[in-house]
Enzyme design. Structure first.
Site, PDB file in Angstrom:
ATOM      1  N   TYR A 138       0.860  -1.186   0.000  1.00  0.00           N
ATOM      2  CA  TYR A 138       0.000   0.000   0.000  1.00  0.00           C
ATOM      3  C   TYR A 138       0.892   1.230   0.000  1.00  0.00           C
ATOM      4  CZ  TYR A 138      -3.534   3.413   1.414  1.00  0.00           C
ATOM      5  OH  TYR A 138      -4.376   4.504   1.473  1.00  0.00           O
ATOM      6  N   ASP A 231       9.430   2.567   0.044  1.00  0.00           N
ATOM      7  CA  ASP A 231       8.367   3.273   0.740  1.00  0.00           C
ATOM      8  C   ASP A 231       8.515   2.968   2.226  1.00  0.00           C
ATOM      9  OD1 ASP A 231       6.160   4.395   1.809  1.00  0.00           O
ATOM     10  OD2 ASP A 231       4.708   3.411   0.493  1.00  0.00           O
ATOM     11  N   LYS A 259       4.351   9.491   8.533  1.00  0.00           N
ATOM     12  CA  LYS A 259       4.056   9.000   9.891  1.00  0.00           C
ATOM     13  C   LYS A 259       5.018   9.524  10.969  1.00  0.00           C
ATOM     14  CE  LYS A 259       1.427   5.140   8.055  1.00  0.00           C
ATOM     15  NZ  LYS A 259       0.070   4.836   8.413  1.00  0.00           N
TER      16      LYS A 259
HETATM   17  N1  PMP Z   1       2.891   4.101   2.287  1.00  0.00           N
HETATM   18  C1  PMP Z   1       2.783   3.223   3.279  1.00  0.00           C
HETATM   19  C2  PMP Z   1       3.769   2.108   3.376  1.00  0.00           C
HETATM   20  C3  PMP Z   1       1.756   3.343   4.213  1.00  0.00           C
HETATM   21  O1  PMP Z   1       1.643   2.447   5.197  1.00  0.00           O
HETATM   22  C4  PMP Z   1       0.844   4.416   4.102  1.00  0.00           C
HETATM   23  C5  PMP Z   1      -0.310   4.615   5.079  1.00  0.00           C
HETATM   24  N2  PMP Z   1      -0.598   3.612   5.933  1.00  0.00           N
HETATM   25  C6  PMP Z   1       1.010   5.316   3.046  1.00  0.00           C
HETATM   26  C7  PMP Z   1       2.049   5.139   2.162  1.00  0.00           C
HETATM   27  C8  PMP Z   1       0.078   6.476   2.876  1.00  0.00           C
HETATM   28  O2  PMP Z   1       0.298   7.417   3.863  1.00  0.00           O
HETATM   29  P1  PMP Z   1      -0.832   8.481   4.257  1.00  0.00           P
HETATM   30  O3  PMP Z   1      -1.936   7.710   4.896  1.00  0.00           O
HETATM   31  O4  PMP Z   1      -0.134   9.429   5.178  1.00  0.00           O
HETATM   32  O5  PMP Z   1      -1.263   9.131   2.987  1.00  0.00           O
END
Ligand code: PMP
Length: 419
Positions: A138, A231, A259
């Site tokens: 994701y 990521d 985060k």
């Molecule tokens: N990349 C990863 C690996 C994530 O876990 C998340 C959110 N859980 C995101 C991108 C997206 O981040 P955001 O919810 O701050 O848009």
């Protein structure tokens, strides 16, 4: 009361919520009045030990006093200037000093924006159109990320979202996680600008890279002149100060962060080699802008959080508590003769029922989701909040001390014995 708020919310929001996983708590989500340390306090007067922690950012728990003070200090100096402020320089320097691949950085406002921009940069840098991502990874809620996505997209059976133009979908190639053979084939046969990967998969439950997988991605992308994008929105500053790239000693071309680097306030970032980041406007021709980019409050919370991580034993406490919780769970499940797999690394873990190994999204989807949900519900009854979805991870933090752990173990014992 949560029940009344929920009735109102259903009239106001699609499915009653503003982010889908929140509606996975049944029969309706509990509404939170306030939070402190490892605890959430609901409007119904319940106190819960929090192992969701805002889905990852709150690695120091709720309302860490040092972070709170730094946010207040910044608040009293103003919270949006529309021009640079010293605190963005400080956060950038801190991140660059810790994350091996980071030479330059661009701050945005979410992980979603970060990965969207990283993919645009990969296309701008290579002049190629396609990207390769992994089934169940994701990367946020944008068109490119929402092809075979994990997390809530899997939980709500929309792994590939409606509304994505076929033109976009056709530029996204998919491989199974841990399958280097597939990656090699795609790189050979398609014109791939970038390979984006969660170095540890935290959006399909927890799935670890097999030995050699990340190293293999590094070698293959290098030999096909394709950018490797880690990521690290979850793993950045959680696996250690140098993220998953430091932990595994595999250095990507670009890294996306979010985060923890915002200490619980909205943030995202793309970091990487100077020659790539310099392609961004205004120095280059890959466009990005944002009214709230590098907003002083998120910057202040991020600097304060990293300062605490640098000087206190947060990683040890978080790892030890995740270890104690997961080991107790394992022992009890084994004793009961229940088939399960438990994947864990440092301060994050997840349990899958009815399966003996989970190394990719297909295996994760074969696990007994409803059994997991029952465990989540029973834990909630005992005052412990673990994610309501199989496709999220259980997070520990620096405030999950032995007192919190002991209370957690009592709850686990009760829940598993009574299952
Ligand atoms: N990349 C990863 C690996 C994530 O876990 C998340 C959110 N859980 C995101 C991108 C997206 O981040 P955001 O919810 O701050 O848009």
């Amino acid at each position: 009361m949560s029940e009344n708020l929920w009735k109102e919310a259903l009239k106001l929001f699609a499915g009653g919520v503003n982010s889908p996983v929140r509606a996975a708590v049944k029969p309706y989500p509990f509404y939170v009045e306030k939070a402190e340390g490892a605890y959430l306090y609901t409007v119904d007067g319940k106190r819960l030990i929090d192992y969701v922690l805002g889905y990852g950012p709150l690695f120091l728990g709720h309302r860490h006093p040092y972070v709170e003070n730094k946010i207040i200090e910044q608040l009293q100096k103003g919270w949006l200037y529309g021009t640079p402020s010293p605190i963005e320089v400080k956060l950038a320097e801190k991140i660059i000093s810790h994350i091996p691949s980071a030479q330059k950085i661009r701050f945005v406002n979410s992980g979603t924006e970060a990965t969207m921009l990283a993919l645009r940069l990969a296309r701008g840098y290579t002049g190629r159109e396609k990207i390769l991502k992994f089934n169940g990874n994701y990367h946020g809620a944008h068109d490119y990320g929402l092809v075979e996505a994990g997390s809530a997209a899997t939980e709500f059976n929309v792994s590939t979202s409606n509304g994505i133009p076929a033109l976009v979908r056709n530029t996204v190639e998919i491989c199974e996680y841990n399958d280097l053979g597939c990656v090699e084939k795609k790189l050979k046969n398609e014109d791939i600008a970038g390979v984006i990967v969660e170095p540890i998969m935290g959006n399909m439950g927890l799935i670890l890279p097999e030995k050699g997988f990340l190293e293999g991605l590094r070698e293959l992308t290098r030999s096909y002149n394709t950018l490797l994008i880690f990521d690290e929105v979850i793993t950045g500053f959680r696996l250690g100060l140098s993220g998953a790239q430091g932990y595994f000693n595999v250095i990507p071309d670009l890294t996306t962060l979010g985060k923890i680097i915002g200490g619980g306030l909205p943030i995202g970032a793309v970091a990487g080699k100077s020659e790539i980041i310099d392609l961004l406007t205004p120095s280059g021709k890959v466009f990005n802008a944002g009214t709230f980019n590098a907003n002083p409050l998120s910057m202040a919370a991020g600097v304060a959080t990293i300062e605490v991580l640098e000087r206190e034993k947060v990683y040890d406490t978080a790892r030890d508590s995740a270890n104690a919780f997961s080991e107790e769970l394992k022992t009890l499940l084994e004793k009961k003769g229940i088939t399960f797999t438990l994947n864990r690394v440092e301060s994050m873990f997840q349990v899958f029922f009815g399966v003996r190994e989970v190394k990719n999204a297909t295996q994760a989807k074969q696990s007994d989701k409803s059994f997991y949900f029952r465990v989540h519900q029973k834990m909630l009854e005992q005052g412990v909040f673990i994610p309501p979805s199989q496709f999220e991870v259980i997070f520990s933090s620096g405030v999950h001390n032995s007192h919190i752990v002991n209370a957690t173990l009592e709850a686990v014992k009760k829940v598993i014995t009574e299952l």
